[in-house]
Motif scaffolding. Structure first.
Motif, PDB file in Angstrom:
ATOM      1  N   GLU A  42       0.703  -0.953  -0.069  1.00  0.00           N
ATOM      2  CA  GLU A  42      -0.109  -0.137   0.057  1.00  0.00           C
ATOM      3  C   GLU A  42       0.774   1.605  -0.217  1.00  0.00           C
ATOM      4  OE1 GLU A  42      -2.196   1.157   3.813  1.00  0.00           O
ATOM      5  OE2 GLU A  42      -3.714   0.230   1.754  1.00  0.00           O
ATOM      6  N   TRP A  43       0.319   2.012  -0.447  1.00  0.00           N
ATOM      7  CA  TRP A  43       0.913   3.413  -1.159  1.00  0.00           C
ATOM      8  C   TRP A  43       0.245   4.625  -0.456  1.00  0.00           C
ATOM      9  CZ3 TRP A  43       1.629  -0.175  -5.122  1.00  0.00           C
ATOM     10  CH2 TRP A  43       2.620  -0.225  -5.049  1.00  0.00           C
ATOM     11  N   LYS A  44       0.545   5.664   0.526  1.00  0.00           N
ATOM     12  CA  LYS A  44      -0.777   6.915   0.867  1.00  0.00           C
ATOM     13  C   LYS A  44      -0.528   7.787  -0.096  1.00  0.00           C
ATOM     14  CE  LYS A  44      -2.573   4.583   4.860  1.00  0.00           C
ATOM     15  NZ  LYS A  44      -2.586   4.407   5.810  1.00  0.00           N
ATOM     16  N   ALA A  45      -0.540   8.829  -0.369  1.00  0.00           N
ATOM     17  CA  ALA A  45      -0.730  10.011  -1.320  1.00  0.00           C
ATOM     18  C   ALA A  45      -2.139  11.049  -0.507  1.00  0.00           C
ATOM     19  CB  ALA A  45      -0.640   9.734  -2.901  1.00  0.00           C
ATOM     20  N   ASN A  46      -1.109  12.003  -1.202  1.00  0.00           N
ATOM     21  CA  ASN A  46      -2.003  13.243  -1.255  1.00  0.00           C
ATOM     22  C   ASN A  46      -1.965  13.941  -1.999  1.00  0.00           C
ATOM     23  OD1 ASN A  46      -3.131  13.359   1.760  1.00  0.00           O
ATOM     24  ND2 ASN A  46      -1.617  14.594   2.355  1.00  0.00           N
ATOM     25  N   ALA A  47      -3.256  14.646  -2.939  1.00  0.00           N
ATOM     26  CA  ALA A  47      -3.715  14.392  -4.007  1.00  0.00           C
ATOM     27  C   ALA A  47      -3.887  16.024  -4.637  1.00  0.00           C
ATOM     28  CB  ALA A  47      -3.901  13.299  -5.038  1.00  0.00           C
ATOM     29  N   THR A  48      -3.945  17.465  -5.143  1.00  0.00           N
ATOM     30  CA  THR A  48      -3.745  17.947  -5.312  1.00  0.00           C
ATOM     31  C   THR A  48      -3.866  18.691  -6.495  1.00  0.00           C
ATOM     32  OG1 THR A  48      -2.677  18.991  -2.939  1.00  0.00           O
ATOM     33  CG2 THR A  48      -3.020  21.051  -4.659  1.00  0.00           C
ATOM     34  N   PRO A  49      -4.878  18.871  -6.960  1.00  0.00           N
ATOM     35  CA  PRO A  49      -5.414  19.719  -8.483  1.00  0.00           C
ATOM     36  C   PRO A  49      -4.908  21.194  -8.340  1.00  0.00           C
ATOM     37  CG  PRO A  49      -7.469  19.608  -7.384  1.00  0.00           C
ATOM     38  CD  PRO A  49      -6.553  19.293  -6.729  1.00  0.00           C
ATOM     39  N   VAL A  50      -3.907  20.907  -9.390  1.00  0.00           N
ATOM     40  CA  VAL A  50      -2.338  22.351 -10.308  1.00  0.00           C
ATOM     41  C   VAL A  50      -2.909  22.301 -11.364  1.00  0.00           C
ATOM     42  CG1 VAL A  50      -0.974  20.965  -8.715  1.00  0.00           C
ATOM     43  CG2 VAL A  50      -1.388  20.479 -11.479  1.00  0.00           C
ATOM     44  N   ASP A  51      -4.325  22.041 -12.200  1.00  0.00           N
ATOM     45  CA  ASP A  51      -5.043  22.801 -13.190  1.00  0.00           C
ATOM     46  C   ASP A  51      -6.035  23.446 -12.995  1.00  0.00           C
ATOM     47  OD1 ASP A  51      -5.691  22.871 -15.840  1.00  0.00           O
ATOM     48  OD2 ASP A  51      -6.083  21.095 -16.710  1.00  0.00           O
ATOM     49  N   PRO A  52      -6.755  24.553 -12.652  1.00  0.00           N
ATOM     50  CA  PRO A  52      -8.202  24.730 -12.634  1.00  0.00           C
ATOM     51  C   PRO A  52      -8.788  25.142 -13.588  1.00  0.00           C
ATOM     52  CG  PRO A  52      -6.755  27.200 -12.100  1.00  0.00           C
ATOM     53  CD  PRO A  52      -5.530  25.477 -12.059  1.00  0.00           C
ATOM     54  N   VAL A  53      -8.482  24.527 -14.685  1.00  0.00           N
ATOM     55  CA  VAL A  53      -9.397  25.278 -16.150  1.00  0.00           C
ATOM     56  C   VAL A  53      -9.526  23.907 -16.634  1.00  0.00           C
ATOM     57  CG1 VAL A  53      -8.760  26.368 -18.325  1.00  0.00           C
ATOM     58  CG2 VAL A  53      -7.412  26.791 -17.063  1.00  0.00           C
ATOM     59  N   LYS A  54      -8.977  22.647 -16.799  1.00  0.00           N
ATOM     60  CA  LYS A  54      -9.609  21.264 -16.693  1.00  0.00           C
ATOM     61  C   LYS A  54      -9.308  20.187 -15.629  1.00  0.00           C
ATOM     62  CE  LYS A  54      -8.165  21.479 -21.762  1.00  0.00           C
ATOM     63  NZ  LYS A  54      -7.593  20.495 -22.935  1.00  0.00           N
ATOM     64  N   ASN A  55      -8.706  20.690 -14.413  1.00  0.00           N
ATOM     65  CA  ASN A  55      -9.361  19.854 -13.695  1.00  0.00           C
ATOM     66  C   ASN A  55      -8.070  18.479 -13.589  1.00  0.00           C
ATOM     67  OD1 ASN A  55     -10.102  21.418 -11.571  1.00  0.00           O
ATOM     68  ND2 ASN A  55     -12.215  20.987 -12.880  1.00  0.00           N
ATOM     69  N   ALA A  56      -7.693  18.311 -14.230  1.00  0.00           N
ATOM     70  CA  ALA A  56      -6.940  17.354 -15.381  1.00  0.00           C
ATOM     71  C   ALA A  56      -5.377  17.079 -14.891  1.00  0.00           C
ATOM     72  CB  ALA A  56      -7.423  17.248 -16.586  1.00  0.00           C
ATOM     73  N   LYS A  57      -4.926  17.830 -14.034  1.00  0.00           N
ATOM     74  CA  LYS A  57      -3.496  17.496 -13.551  1.00  0.00           C
ATOM     75  C   LYS A  57      -3.390  17.751 -12.078  1.00  0.00           C
ATOM     76  CE  LYS A  57      -1.462  20.026 -17.651  1.00  0.00           C
ATOM     77  NZ  LYS A  57      -0.577  21.074 -17.929  1.00  0.00           N
ATOM     78  N   PHE A  58      -3.067  16.901 -11.315  1.00  0.00           N
ATOM     79  CA  PHE A  58      -2.882  16.364  -9.798  1.00  0.00           C
ATOM     80  C   PHE A  58      -1.021  16.477  -9.628  1.00  0.00           C
ATOM     81  CE2 PHE A  58      -7.043  14.989 -11.185  1.00  0.00           C
ATOM     82  CZ  PHE A  58      -7.644  15.576  -9.782  1.00  0.00           C
ATOM     83  N   LYS A  59      -0.743  17.098  -8.537  1.00  0.00           N
ATOM     84  CA  LYS A  59       0.017  16.653  -7.603  1.00  0.00           C
ATOM     85  C   LYS A  59       0.106  16.008  -6.936  1.00  0.00           C
ATOM     86  CE  LYS A  59       4.148  18.852  -4.577  1.00  0.00           C
ATOM     87  NZ  LYS A  59       3.905  19.867  -4.204  1.00  0.00           N
ATOM     88  N   LEU A  60       0.883  14.351  -6.761  1.00  0.00           N
ATOM     89  CA  LEU A  60       0.871  13.650  -5.626  1.00  0.00           C
ATOM     90  C   LEU A  60       1.678  13.463  -4.369  1.00  0.00           C
ATOM     91  CD1 LEU A  60      -1.629  12.760  -7.555  1.00  0.00           C
ATOM     92  CD2 LEU A  60      -1.654  10.332  -6.621  1.00  0.00           C
ATOM     93  N   SER A  61       1.837  13.826  -3.460  1.00  0.00           N
ATOM     94  CA  SER A  61       2.689  13.954  -2.200  1.00  0.00           C
ATOM     95  C   SER A  61       2.636  12.193  -1.704  1.00  0.00           C
ATOM     96  CB  SER A  61       2.928  14.859  -1.314  1.00  0.00           C
ATOM     97  OG  SER A  61       2.792  16.225  -2.397  1.00  0.00           O
ATOM     98  N   PHE A  62       3.974  11.270  -1.585  1.00  0.00           N
ATOM     99  CA  PHE A  62       4.568  10.502  -1.296  1.00  0.00           C
ATOM    100  C   PHE A  62       4.529   9.965   0.052  1.00  0.00           C
ATOM    101  CE2 PHE A  62       2.674   9.810  -5.508  1.00  0.00           C
ATOM    102  CZ  PHE A  62       2.221   8.331  -5.430  1.00  0.00           C
TER     103      PHE A  62
END
Length: 183
Positions: free
Chosen positions: A94-114
């Motif tokens: 198992e891996w846990k991450a926090n995901a934050t959207p970084v593209d407010p126009v398309k909401n298609a890009k996320f930064k995941l922090s592991f």
């Protein structure tokens, strides 16, 4: 004032040129990455996603029955990625991450922090099915791609359509792995 001889200057100039070339490589790779095609409705990201296909990567070697559970947390998501080693019933990893959207126009890009922010990686949703039952996620450099589904299995027709789309995005689909899923 001592002068530099050509024999001493040549390695210095060569190393500067190599450093300049190497520093340009990440931007060249990013320029080759496909951009997300469609806007993503963030509410559709929540829930369990099953891994249908992926490009080989060290973290998921011998990984079967892989899933990613996305839970909304404030402005982002908590993501728990799980797989079984060797078989769908094998030992759990198992891996846990926090995901934050970084593209407010398309909401298609996320930064995941592991690992508590020790490792960060962007993931892009390159495309998704009209019914939002599947999505194609990749890394910005174009090195890795995943086909994820809301169901453990995709119909043969939908799977073929999604794989064809991965090929259209420029990925070598002959390198894809198709992990086993629990039925």
């Amino acid at each position: 004032m001592p002068s530099l001889s050509h024999t001493r200057l040549r390695p210095f100039v060569l190393s500067l040129a190599c450093a300049g070339l190497l520093s340009a490589l990440p931007s060249l790779a990013a320029a080759a990455a496909p951009e997300p095609a469609n806007k993503v409705e963030l509410t559709k990201m929540t829930g369990r996603w099953y891994e249908v296909a992926r490009t080989p990567n060290a973290m998921q070697k011998a990984c079967e029955a892989a899933t990613a559970d996305w839970t909304r947390t404030g402005a982002g998501y908590s993501v728990v990625q799980t797989c079984r080693r060797g078989t769908p019933d094998g030992p759990k990893k198992e891996w846990k991450a926090n995901a934050t959207p970084v593209d407010p126009v398309k909401n298609a890009k996320f930064k995941l922090s592991f690992f508590g922010g020790v490792m960060n990686q962007e993931y892009w949703i390159l495309d998704h099915g009209a019914d939002d039952g599947w999505l194609i996620m990749g890394t910005p450099g174009g090195n890795y791609v995943w086909l994820l589904s809301k169901a453990p299995q995709l119909s043969a027709a939908v799977r073929s359509q999604a794989i064809a789309r991965i090929r259209q995005l420029g990925y070598d689909t002959s390198k894809l792995e198709f992990p086993q899923q629990v039925r």
